[in-house]
Design an enzyme around this catalytic site. Structure first.
Site, PDB file in Angstrom:
ATOM      1  N   VAL A  28      -9.144  12.023 -23.240  1.00 54.71           N
ATOM      2  CA  VAL A  28     -10.221  12.553 -24.134  1.00 54.71           C
ATOM      3  C   VAL A  28     -11.235  11.189 -24.409  1.00 54.71           C
ATOM      4  CG1 VAL A  28     -10.860  13.572 -26.298  1.00 54.71           C
ATOM      5  CG2 VAL A  28      -8.907  14.392 -25.017  1.00 54.71           C
ATOM      6  N   GLY A  38      -5.979   4.808 -21.832  1.00 53.17           N
ATOM      7  CA  GLY A  38      -4.953   4.704 -23.109  1.00 53.17           C
ATOM      8  C   GLY A  38      -5.244   5.916 -24.100  1.00 53.17           C
ATOM      9  N   HIS A  39      -6.438   6.823 -23.898  1.00 54.59           N
ATOM     10  CA  HIS A  39      -6.626   7.831 -24.708  1.00 54.59           C
ATOM     11  C   HIS A  39      -7.220   9.127 -24.052  1.00 54.59           C
ATOM     12  CE1 HIS A  39      -9.491   9.615 -28.016  1.00 54.59           C
ATOM     13  NE2 HIS A  39      -8.676   8.776 -28.598  1.00 54.59           N
ATOM     14  N   PHE A  40      -6.355   9.869 -23.706  1.00 54.16           N
ATOM     15  CA  PHE A  40      -4.676   9.729 -23.772  1.00 54.16           C
ATOM     16  C   PHE A  40      -4.305  10.010 -22.285  1.00 54.16           C
ATOM     17  CE2 PHE A  40      -5.876  11.760 -27.962  1.00 54.16           C
ATOM     18  CZ  PHE A  40      -5.308  10.782 -28.708  1.00 54.16           C
TER      19      PHE A  40
END
Length: 145
Positions: free
Chosen positions: A53, A46-48
């Site tokens: 990252v 989810g990041h990203f």
């Protein structure tokens, strides 16, 4: 000094929230620890998703876990002690950490008492400084009361 890799014997953290692979060196002044971030780390989903990252807060947690694990290895606290992050200061994020990167954490012990630890750390990938911070952890036992 040989690398110490049984981090679960030092910290209560477990996967997916254990972010130290090894303690490479340590003494009363501080430690050097490492963590390799991989595609399997939960937060990359989810990041990203299109450009994964390591979140900055995870880098701070990684440094704090490394510093706490090294102090536990040196038996600075009662067995079963927990470290509760209380303050974080002077944080700077300088470079992104991505899947496949191995982070070297250099942690300095600024103050250490039976109930409190103040440390500062820097996180590197190779020779590139990625993050730095100072933090204080309160040390105690987990109480559900």
């Amino acid at each position: 000094m040989e690398k110490f890799t049984d981090i679960e014997s030092l910290l209560p953290h477990r996967k997916p929230f254990l972010f130290v692979d090894s303690i490479d060196s340590y003494d009363d002044n501080g430690c050097v620890c490492t963590r390799k971030f991989t595609d399997e780390d939960f937060f990359f989903k989810g990041h990203f998703p299109e450009y994964p990252v390591v979140p900055g807060v995870i880098l701070i947690e990684t440094m704090a876990q490394g510093g706490g694990a090294a102090l536990s290895l040196q038996k600075k606290f009662d067995e079963g002690s927990l470290f509760f992050l209380a303050t974080v200061n002077n944080v700077k994020f300088k470079h992104q950490v991505r899947p496949g990167d191995t982070v070297r954490m250099e942690v300095v012990n600024k103050r250490c008492t039976k109930n409190m630890v103040v440390q500062e750390g820097k996180a590197y990938v190779g020779e590139t400084l990625c993050a730095q911070a100072e933090w204080m952890c309160l040390v105690g036992k987990g109480d559900n009361k």
